[in-house]
Design a protein around this motif. Structure first.
Motif, mmCIF file in Angstrom:
data_model
loop_
_atom_site.group_PDB
_atom_site.id
_atom_site.type_symbol
_atom_site.label_atom_id
_atom_site.label_comp_id
_atom_site.label_asym_id
_atom_site.label_seq_id
_atom_site.Cartn_x
_atom_site.Cartn_y
_atom_site.Cartn_z
ATOM 1 N N UNK A 1 -4.296 -1.865 -0.258
ATOM 2 C CA UNK A 1 -3.523 -2.352 0.877
ATOM 3 C C UNK A 1 -2.125 -1.760 0.871
ATOM 4 N N UNK A 2 -1.521 -1.679 2.034
ATOM 5 C CA UNK A 2 -0.188 -1.069 2.171
ATOM 6 C C UNK A 2 0.851 -1.757 1.311
ATOM 7 N N UNK A 3 0.751 -3.055 1.152
ATOM 8 C CA UNK A 3 1.776 -3.814 0.428
ATOM 9 C C UNK A 3 1.510 -3.913 -1.064
ATOM 10 N N UNK A 4 0.654 -3.020 -1.552
ATOM 11 C CA UNK A 4 0.330 -2.992 -2.979
ATOM 12 C C UNK A 4 0.501 -1.566 -3.495
ATOM 13 N N UNK A 5 0.272 -1.361 -4.777
ATOM 14 C CA UNK A 5 0.347 -0.023 -5.338
ATOM 15 C C UNK A 5 -0.588 0.923 -4.589
#
Length: 530
Positions: free
Chosen positions: A154-158
């Motif tokens: 996901x974009x909000x993760x590594x």
């Protein structure tokens, strides 16, 4: 085939952090021990310890000295107890407010030891649940692949990277592909796609799945195509459906399916410089052209989702019309397919099936941002998964570099996972050393994107290796590197092991030595004035 494989990292140990919602969790990571910094003050030696560094580790049980690995038995079934107690997919649970063990596991894994370092982080188990519920993140986790350690895309993760392996009619064996699988995980591959097209496809996939600690993806069309002896026109929905179920039963975690190709859009690729370069995309396009019918993948998309929901398999909506040259980038064919995928991803979510979107391909640097912006707009924030993109077409043999340039950029802009490219892209089937070069190039690209995005704790490793470099702690530089063995190998080719200075500058021209001397002189001057 060698039955036992063990992986080691210098001066590292496998450690496990517990959960809070699920205290029985053992979240694996790697802790690198650092040597102390030694300085001289007032003629006396001062020793200052350096805290260990925790690293995200994809090697699975292979690097745990307490676990004995036998490839004939496969890996321990880590997730089996969680799966037995759960009904529904990860997305179903997320929508109903349930934090699964996989969700807490990935929250701890993403943060490593941020809390201990005093680094603020937004990645909590509840945040993971909300991102999965919204479709902005995916946890690939087939119920029949309990050996995998949970990870999130996901974009909000590594930023994650995928490694492609698999045999062909011309080359490779099951033993070679399993070896590539294990070493890909050692070098840092977050997921693995088995793209086998040669003999023993089912058996090869079985060996890989039972010995792979990361999620495994496939392109089911390849095996279906083999079943009709390479005649696209003989394909049927029934043959494809049975292949899909076969692979779900084995444990495949996500499928690349080229559902976005429509009969009405195929002609848009006619005037391209390089036509269609997707194998799966070209096969279904030929079927549509021969029969002059809508693709059975598109027509039966709801049936595909129902099958995937039964096993909690994620969908990677394939880009069969991706550009195969920078000349063809961002054309009508590519974007028509992307628009269709935006429709399909919402249909997948309605059936609680996790989904992400595949992207190009060959794209020059000035056209990369448009791909990300359009994907976010048309695909409602679903994770983007891109091959590269390759930013120039003139470097055969070095396309792991030309593509890593584009990968770093699009990762910074928001792409969630990068599909690696090896030096043999466009040339040959990659071997183990090609896998190594591709993975490390892409780990560097993904990490550069994480720093640019401001991911919590992303700079900890960089700062630690930089400090080690300034302190002339060579051993720590090697151990903190993406590829410790390669760094040490290059150093030893022309340097005396244990020496303080490398052969690039030597002692007289070493800027860091000079910098130290300036600082020591300034410190002494301050003390005299006091």
């Amino acid at each position: 085939m060698e039955n036992n494989i063990k992986i080691t990292y210098p001066d590292s140990e496998k450690v496990y952090l517990p959960g809070q919602i699920y205290p029985e969790l053992r979240v694996a990571m790697r802790r690198v021990r650092l040597t102390p910094t030694v300085t001289v003050e007032n003629g006396e030696q001062v020793v200052q310890p350096n805290a260990p560094v925790y690293l995200y580790d994809t090697s699975g049980p292979y690097s745990d000295p307490e676990v004995e690995i036998d490839l004939t038995r496969g890996l321990p079934k880590l997730r089996a107890p969680w799966i037995a107690q759960r009904q529904g997919t990860q997305m179903y649970c997320a929508k109903h407010g349930i934090i699964t063990p996989e969700m807490e596991y990935v929250a701890i894994r993403e943060n490593m030891n941020c809390r201990e370092l005093g680094i603020d982080t937004h990645i909590t188990p509840e945040f993971v649940r909300s991102e999965v519920a919204a479709g902005r993140a995916v946890i690939p986790s087939n119920r029949n692949h309990p050996e995998s350690e949970p990870m999130i895309i996901g974009t909000n993760f590594l930023v994650k990277i995928n490694t492609n392996i698999g045999n062909s009619h011309q080359n490779s064996s099951i033993a070679e592909e399993v070896e590539k699988c294990v070493w890909s995980c050692k070098w840092g591959g977050d997921t693995l796609m088995d793209l086998s097209t040669g003999e023993h496809i089912h058996e090869t996939r079985e060996w890989i799945l039972r010995n792979c600690p990361v999620p495994v993806g496939t392109v089911p069309m390849y095996q279906a195509y083999e079943k009709v002896n390479g005649k696209a026109e003989d394909l049927t929905w029934e043959i494809f459906r049975d292949t899909l179920i076969e692979q779900c039963e084995q444990g495949v975690d996500y499928f690349t399916i080229h559902c976005g190709i429509r009969l009405q859009n195929i002609h848009l690729a006619d005037n391209r410089l390089t036509g269609m370069v997707s194998r799966g995309g070209s096969i279904i396009s030929k079927w549509c052209s021969v029969h002059q019918q809508e693709s059975f993948l598109y027509e039966h998309f709801d049936d595909i989702c129902d099958i995937c929901a039964r096993y909690d398999v994620a969908l990677s909506l394939g880009d069969g019309l991706r550009p195969g040259s920078t000349y063809d980038a961002n054309d009508a064919a590519q974007f028509a397919e992307l628009d269709t995928m935006g429709e399909l991803v919402e249909r997948a979510w309605a059936k609680d099936v996790q989904a992400f979107i595949e992207g190009p391909g060959h794209v020059p640097m000035h056209k990369i941002r448009e791909n990300m912006d359009r994907q976010i707009e048309k695909c409602h924030g679903a994770p983007f998964y891109t091959l590269g993109p390759i930013v120039t077409d003139i470097a055969p043999g070095y396309d792991h570099i030309t593509s890593a340039i584009g990968a770093a950029m699009i990762g910074w802009y928001g792409t969630a996972m990068l599909c690696y490219v090896t030096p043999k892209e466009h040339l040959a089937l990659p071997d183990k050393e090609d896998v190594r070069n591709g993975v490390i190039a892409y780990k560097a690209a993904a990490h550069a994107a994480d720093i640019a995005k401001g991911h919590p704790g992303a700079t900890v490793r960089d700062n630690a290796i930089s400090k080690a470099r300034y302190d002339f702690r060579w051993k720590d530089q090697f151990n903190l590197a993406l590829d410790p063995e390669r760094a040490l190998e290059y150093y030893k080719t022309s340097n005396e092991v244990g020496g303080k200075y490398c052969t690039m500058c030597g002692p007289h021209f070493c800027a860091m030595r000079i910098s130290h001397s300036i600082k020591e002189a300034c410190d002494l001057d301050v003390k005299v004035k006091r």
